[in-house]
Design an enzyme around this catalytic site. Structure first.
Site, PDB file in Angstrom:
ATOM      1  N   GLU A   5       0.869  -1.187   0.000  1.00  0.00           N
ATOM      2  CA  GLU A   5       0.000   0.000   0.000  1.00  0.00           C
ATOM      3  C   GLU A   5       0.899   1.228   0.000  1.00  0.00           C
ATOM      4  OE1 GLU A   5      -2.825   0.184   3.318  1.00  0.00           O
ATOM      5  OE2 GLU A   5      -2.443   2.338   3.415  1.00  0.00           O
TER       6      GLU A   5
ATOM      7  N   ARG B  78       0.697  10.345   0.998  1.00  0.00           N
ATOM      8  CA  ARG B  78       1.188  11.327   1.965  1.00  0.00           C
ATOM      9  C   ARG B  78       2.394  12.074   1.431  1.00  0.00           C
ATOM     10  NH1 ARG B  78       1.071   7.874   7.626  1.00  0.00           N
ATOM     11  NH2 ARG B  78      -0.882   6.820   7.191  1.00  0.00           N
TER      12      ARG B  78
ATOM     13  N   LYS C  42     -10.518  -1.733   7.449  1.00  0.00           N
ATOM     14  CA  LYS C  42      -9.236  -1.555   8.113  1.00  0.00           C
ATOM     15  C   LYS C  42      -9.521  -1.163   9.560  1.00  0.00           C
ATOM     16  CE  LYS C  42      -5.495   1.887   7.918  1.00  0.00           C
ATOM     17  NZ  LYS C  42      -4.426   2.379   7.063  1.00  0.00           N
TER      18      LYS C  42
END
Ligand code: 3PG
Length: 209
Positions: A42, A46, A129
């Site tokens: 993943e 950011r 998640k």
């Protein structure tokens, strides 16, 4: 479609969560992760280079590459255009989910409470998640939350390291465990791909042991 992602995660068991400072890291990082036995990764949105990193790592071919920290529909679009095979978000945002569905990409929302889990299940999102898993209470929280919701499948992430891995993976509702410990910002800054490969291999070994 989500069933497809659930099997990818269940097959991988470990989801390295990566904050890639520049696209120059993408190739060697993908090499190190695949050499360590990782099957998916993943890339968090950011950093300015996130979508380029998704593209380069997806082109590498050895990993199912998804996008993480997707907070807006526009980021979801950029992620999918770059080749992301799935989208992960720290929370559950209806607009992000709607855009992912239009784009035909599986989305994993973050949840931290029973109410949020009910919202995700009601929206047809069975794979969630659990974030941030350790600060929320770790295994105790996971067990308590999983019990009333037999349909839910979890990707616990947040504060997890090698010491917690086996416990999470032993729970039948856990598809895979996510985390950055295998490839931290520090590893990437130092271009320490040897450590990344070793930590990934250790995690994969624990996940199969
Ligand atoms: C994430 O975005 O999933 C988390 O930041 C990863 O959590 P960790 O860095 O504590 O592993």
């Amino acid at each position: 479609m989500t069933a497809g992602l659930a099997s990818v995660l269940a097959g991988a068991r470990i989801l390295p969560v990566l904050t890639v400072p520049s696209v120059a890291h993408a190739g060697p990082l993908a090499d190190a992760l695949t050499a360590g036995g990782a099957r998916c990764a993943e890339v968090t949105f950011r950093t300015p280079d996130a979508e380029h990193a998704v593209k380069a790592m997806a082109a590498h071919g050895g990993l199912a590459v998804g996008a993480g920290t997707v907070l807006t529909p526009e980021q979801a679009e950029r992620a999918v255009a770059a080749g992301a095979r799935f989208v992960v978000s720290p929370g559950h945002d209806a607009e992000v989910v709607a855009r992912c569905r239009e784009l035909g990409v599986p989305v994993v929302p973050g949840i931290a409470t029973a109410t949020e889990l009910m919202g995700a299940l009601r929206a047809g999102l069975d794979t969630v998640k659990l974030f941030p898993a350790e600060p929320l209470g770790g295994m105790g929280m996971l067990k308590a939350l999983a019990a009333p919701f037999p349909r839910a499948r979890f990707l616990p992430t947040g504060g997890i390291g090698p010491a917690h891995l086996s416990a999470y993976l032993s729970h039948p509702a856990v598809l895979a465990v996510g985390g950055s410990w295998m490839a931290t910002a520090d590893h990437l800054r130092r271009a320490d791909y040897t450590a990344i490969r070793r930590l990934t291999a250790e995690a994969v070994e624990r996940s199969t042991g």
